[in-house]
Design an enzyme around this catalytic site. Sequence first.
Site, PDB file in Angstrom:
ATOM      1  N   HIS A 149      -8.323   1.526  -0.635  1.00 24.46           N
ATOM      2  CA  HIS A 149      -8.104   0.662  -1.757  1.00 24.46           C
ATOM      3  C   HIS A 149      -9.729   0.108  -2.389  1.00 24.46           C
ATOM      4  CE1 HIS A 149      -4.023   0.760  -1.454  1.00 24.46           C
ATOM      5  NE2 HIS A 149      -3.969   0.592  -0.212  1.00 24.46           N
ATOM      6  N   SER A 184       0.754  -1.317  -0.041  1.00 25.25           N
ATOM      7  CA  SER A 184      -0.102   0.066   0.084  1.00 25.25           C
ATOM      8  C   SER A 184       0.835   1.434  -0.024  1.00 25.25           C
ATOM      9  CB  SER A 184      -0.940   0.063   0.929  1.00 25.25           C
ATOM     10  OG  SER A 184      -1.868   0.991   1.053  1.00 25.25           O
TER      11      SER A 184
END
Length: 320
Positions: free
Chosen positions: A197, A94
């Site tokens: 996300h 991430s």
Amino acid sequence: MLVLVAPGQGSQAPGFLNPWLELPGVADRLGAWSDLVGCDLVRLGTEADAEEIRDTAVAQPLLVAGALISASALFGDEALPAPHEAIGAVAGHSVGELAAAAVAGVFGEDEAMTLVGRRSRAMATAAAAAETGMSAVLGGDPDAVAARLAELDLTAANNNGGGQIVAAGALDRLAALAADKPERSRVVALKVAGAFHTRFMASAVADMEAAVADIKPADPGIRYVSNADGDVVADGSEVVRRLVSQISRPVRWDLCMETFSRLGVTAFVELCPGGTLTALAKRNLPGVARAAIKGPETLAAARELIAEQAAPAAEQERDS
């Protein structure tokens, strides 16, 4: 082959930057980066409590700063080869992808910190627009887990391998998942501020597109493995494009680990604050040597591992 990785949100802990301030120049670098990201990284990384550093706008800059500080300290040892000679591949989980891209030479550290400042604020704003969150689903049949998430309109925002899926979406849907979970699974609510996300981050993507408009990326000098699909990305502009689009796309860390395995990984080093990705590697990359960098006292073990990996390569080069 050595893989160097940078952790993502949730890896931060109160005071984790404290010991790094004892190294020359670290306080000055953190002070300069604080101006770039718009928050006091020294105070937040040394004095703030767990609740304060859980804030997305705080956690993400702290994590990228920690990864970059530890990478510089790691390769500051003159006995080690340069990063592009020692590292076979880099990746980040991430937000850790920003640190990984900087280590690979796609852009500089200051650019990485400027971008994480924009990213963290944009994602915090997007998260505040709806009551959303994330929960880890541990175990269970993968097909049954996927079916249950689809039934509840939840997204598998992270697939971390080894039967660990992170579901994301509306809080009431996550509550329903916890109340009626897939057979043989556990559901653990995560202390994050939103459904990262996923489609809930669309506004943050638009903000980041503007943030990278003036970036002139270089091609990675080290193999860069992308969260989007585990592919090795050799074009710097494509790396940047993926860094932007990844904000609203699932993290496929399982595919990253499959790529590490396919590339022939033999050693795995996780930058500060290390531990989370190293634990995943222990389960998913059996037989691979591992080192997690937490504080400066853990650098020696990581350097030793790098030196061990570099020796056979140097010997092979001499023989050829």
